[in-house]
Design an enzyme around this catalytic site. Sequence first.
Site, short mmCIF file in Angstrom:
data_model
loop_
_atom_site.label_atom_id
_atom_site.label_comp_id
_atom_site.label_asym_id
_atom_site.label_seq_id
_atom_site.Cartn_x
_atom_site.Cartn_y
_atom_site.Cartn_z
N ARG A 205 0.83 -1.19 0.00
CA ARG A 205 0.00 0.00 0.00
C ARG A 205 0.88 1.26 0.00
O ARG A 205 2.05 1.21 0.38
CB ARG A 205 -0.91 0.02 1.23
N LYS A 230 -2.48 -1.12 7.44
CA LYS A 230 -3.87 -0.66 7.47
C LYS A 230 -4.72 -1.51 8.40
O LYS A 230 -5.64 -1.02 9.04
CB LYS A 230 -4.44 -0.69 6.05
N HIS A 285 -3.27 3.40 -5.90
CA HIS A 285 -3.78 2.16 -5.30
C HIS A 285 -4.06 1.10 -6.38
O HIS A 285 -4.07 -0.10 -6.09
CB HIS A 285 -5.05 2.43 -4.50
N ARG A 288 -1.49 -1.58 -6.68
CA ARG A 288 -1.61 -2.71 -5.73
C ARG A 288 -2.52 -3.77 -6.31
O ARG A 288 -2.22 -4.97 -6.23
CB ARG A 288 -2.15 -2.19 -4.39
N HIS A 312 -4.06 -8.53 2.63
CA HIS A 312 -5.52 -8.40 2.62
C HIS A 312 -6.06 -9.00 3.92
O HIS A 312 -5.54 -10.01 4.42
CB HIS A 312 -6.12 -9.11 1.41
N TYR A 321 -10.13 -12.28 -7.19
CA TYR A 321 -9.01 -12.55 -8.09
C TYR A 321 -9.00 -13.99 -8.60
O TYR A 321 -8.19 -14.34 -9.45
CB TYR A 321 -7.67 -12.29 -7.38
#
Length: 338
Positions: A205, A230, A285, A288, A312, A321
């Site tokens: 990030r 985060k 972003h 990423r 994540h 994904y």
Amino acid sequence: MATIWKKEFKNSKGKDEVRYLARVRRKGHKPVSKTFKRKGDADKWARDIESEMDKGVFVSREEAEGTTLTEAIDRYIKEYIQTRLKHPKRETDRANAIRSRDISKLFLARIRGKEIAAFIKEREKEGVSGNTIRLDLALLSKLFEVARRDWGMESLVNPTKLVHKPKAGQGRTRRLEKGEEESLLEKAADRFKPVVLFALETAMRRAEIAGLDWGDVDLKGSSIYLGETKNYEERTIPLSPRAKDILKGLPRNISGSVFGLSADQITGYMRRTVKTAKLHDLRFHDLRHEATSRLFENTDLDTMEIKMISGHKSMQMLARYSHLRANRLAERLAGAKR
């Protein structure tokens, strides 16, 4: 026994008004009182309180009825966010943003599902994403639970549990199109180019890249350590040969910062580079997302291993994904090895 007094007075506009003060006294309980506009409401409230006291289920509503959400947020920041969260700034900013809204003027006991639903609609009209609203509601929910458990306001009902929450968004799916990576790197300033390359190689990030210090880098062990993320979770990221080469090519500066750029500076460089390269709707972003997609497309790492790299929060967040490996699954069904 309940006592009700009639109070006559003139309001701020000089008009006569009437209020009814109801007070209930019961042995073993502190006196409880509340003011009403109508005598019938005062009578009903007094009967309900007396009944609860007689049954032994009475819980004082006085503090909840006398504490505004603004006051509760101030206390929540001081006693919970600042003392119990490892990284309190983001939650403090979110709490203060809610504090500035009209709902914060209400007493806690007055906030019900209706008021929370109105808050949600207000945020939606502002164009705020469903994910952001859900984070606001999560903070309010935690505040009400802390007020009930730790502040002695057992009478409170958590109003966030009474409403339908907005659906979580799917997130951006912008990927680099053919030639865009080359254009981005061609127009990037010399100090920004390694940031772009590193982001594409590690799926880190913006804030993680900006906060990376040389003390967190282990080139010999091919890894970097992130103590602040985060999700408030520490993680160690393995470095690919290309990522190591990027780091080896960087100069060391006295601050100890690997890239020497703040998060805001990275955003500024990205915006200028995108504009100069004449690219459309590309954000930092998105790099990423591109990097994570490439991990699924170009490696045999399983989803859990990719989660450890990308950071994540849940496997569900990586589910979007999975379609990138549909062809490989078909090959394995046909007998191909991993």
